[in-house]
Design an enzyme around this catalytic site. Structure first.
Site, PDB file in Angstrom:
ATOM      1  N   GLY A 227       0.811  -1.217   0.000  1.00 49.47           N
ATOM      2  CA  GLY A 227       0.000   0.000   0.000  1.00 49.47           C
ATOM      3  C   GLY A 227       0.841   1.263   0.000  1.00 49.47           C
ATOM      4  O   GLY A 227       1.955   1.303  -0.537  1.00 49.47           O
ATOM      5  N   SER A 228       0.323   2.296   0.641  1.00 49.51           N
ATOM      6  CA  SER A 228       0.852   3.656   0.475  1.00 49.51           C
ATOM      7  C   SER A 228       2.201   3.919   1.125  1.00 49.51           C
ATOM      8  O   SER A 228       2.744   5.023   0.977  1.00 49.51           O
ATOM      9  CB  SER A 228      -0.170   4.662   1.002  1.00 49.51           C
ATOM     10  OG  SER A 228      -1.351   4.612   0.233  1.00 49.51           O
TER      11      SER A 228
END
Length: 411
Positions: free
Chosen positions: A68-69
């Site tokens: 993810g981020s």
């Protein structure tokens, strides 16, 4: 450090019904691994306790996942270092970004954001726009330089290099989403080691299990890029940032949250089952320790990296900082302690903090100021620019959830 990291990670694993998790604490400058935890686990001194094969897996080096981020800072680093994007650039993130027929959206709409705000609010639209302005090979080379797609050097059983597809095979959609931590898989050890490169000014430091090993490092990004990122990432743990639950009172903390929907194995995703991650370092202005926390397969409400993994970082890192004798920048009572530098006189020290010698003497309850020993701990007033930091208290979980929901852009 190992004990507190294990206790907190195991608690979060059960609270959010995750499949497994891991966490690693690393010395930023030497690469020495100070804690490496995997859950679920068991006590190997009691063979009857180790009946589940999953208890014997070192998830920190074996379990690769889409992160993810937490990958966004490295795309930003590649863009800045290659001058594909200027540090002052701003991006309109109000409308969804359509790439190869795929819609990239943010959970909450923002209008025009700086790169700092893209990281703070974790805007997926903004990060993808930065990636698409940066050559594929530039992003790939930076990912490889900080350790992604490479086998760790520890020699532990079950180590994996993860997956980093070669840049020549990236579609335009992969080019955009690899900035969001999709289409690439990493381990917790790789994440903590990559963030150490940002924390120490742009040098990749090889992770080591043995203290006797001499540090080995190489330059992977310009110092100005690492310093800029280190400054921007501190905003993630401040009010309205997605990592507010990682904030440690008295310390500046830098880091990044990550939340990725788990792949279902059929070309799609489980939209209520996530990989939740937080990676950060402290103290944010002069980093000493870096920590990565990941929990895989959570399926409870609010299973974001900022809710699930960030609190594990906060508690375990707080204990680690005390264990390493790293004092806070200030105390909530309005004073802080410093170690006296060599060659500093009472008069110069008092002048630095806007006091006279007698006032500094009274503050420390000393009968005289005849001698000032280097390395001695002394109480000094909090500088004006740190007073706001002193008043920061970690918010209640419900307030943090509301802030992340209303202000967070992505993961």
């Amino acid at each position: 450090m190992q004990y507190w990291t294990y206790i907190d990670l195991d608690d979060s694993l059960h609270r959010f019904h995750a499949i497994d998790g891991s966490a690693v604490i690393l010395n930023v400058h030497t690469g020495h691994i100070l804690a490496m935890v995997s859950v679920p686990s068991c006590n190997p001194n009691r063979l009857s306790a180790c009946t589940n094969p999953a208890d014997l897996v070192d998830n920190a080096v074996h379990q690769a996942f889409e992160p993810g981020s937490v990958m966004k800072p490295f795309v930003v680093a590649a863009a800045l270092a290659s001058h594909s994007v200027a540090p002052s650039a701003r991006f309109n993130v109000f409308h969804p970004l359509v790439v190869d027929g795929y819609r990239i959206t943010d959970d909450v709409r923002h209008h025009v954001l700086s790169i700092k705000k893209i990281l703070k609010y974790s805007s997926c639209i903004g990060a993808s726009k930065i990636a698409l302005r940066t050559p594929r090979k530039t992003i790939y080379d930076l990912y490889r330089a900080v350790g992604f797609g490479r086998l760790p050097p520890l020699g532990l059983p079950g180590e994996t290099a993860g997956i980093l597809p070669h840049w020549q095979h990236w579609s335009q959609a992969r080019h955009a989403t690899i900035a969001l931590g999709y289409g690439v898989s990493v381990t917790t050890l790789q994440l903590v080691d990559a963030y150490a490169a940002i924390a120490n000014g742009g040098d990749y430091v090889r992770p080591e299990l043995l203290k006797a090993e001499r540090p080995w490092q190489r330059r992977v990004m310009p110092r100005w890029v690492a310093d800029t990122l280190r400054h921007w990432l501190q905003s993630v743990t401040r009010p309205n940032g997605t990592g507010i639950l990682a904030a440690i009172p008295g310390y500046r903390v830098a880091g990044k949250t990550g939340t990725a929907d788990m792949a279902n194995g059929h070309g799609g995703f489980h939209h209520h089952t996530t990989n939740a991650t937080f990676v950060g370092f402290a103290p944010g202005d002069h980093p000493r320790l870096v920590m990565a926390v990941s929990l895989r397969g959570s399926h409870i409400q609010w299973n974001f990296g900022g809710i699930e993994a960030a609190p594990v970082f906060r508690v375990a890192m707080s204990h680690a900082l005390r264990e390493m004798d790293i004092p806070p920048a200030c105390h909530t009572g309005g004073d802080r302690y410093i170690r006296v530098p060599s060659g500093l006189t009472w008069a110069r020290l008092a002048q630095r903090y806007g006091l006279d010698t007698a006032a500094l003497q009274r503050l420390n309850g000393l009968p005289d100021t005849a001698q000032l020993d280097a390395g001695e701990l002394l109480k000094v007033p909090v500088p004006q620019n740190l007073k706001m930091l002193c008043r920061v208290q970690t918010p209640l979980i419900r307030r943090a959830q509301a802030e992340i929901w209303s202000e967070g852009g992505g993961s």
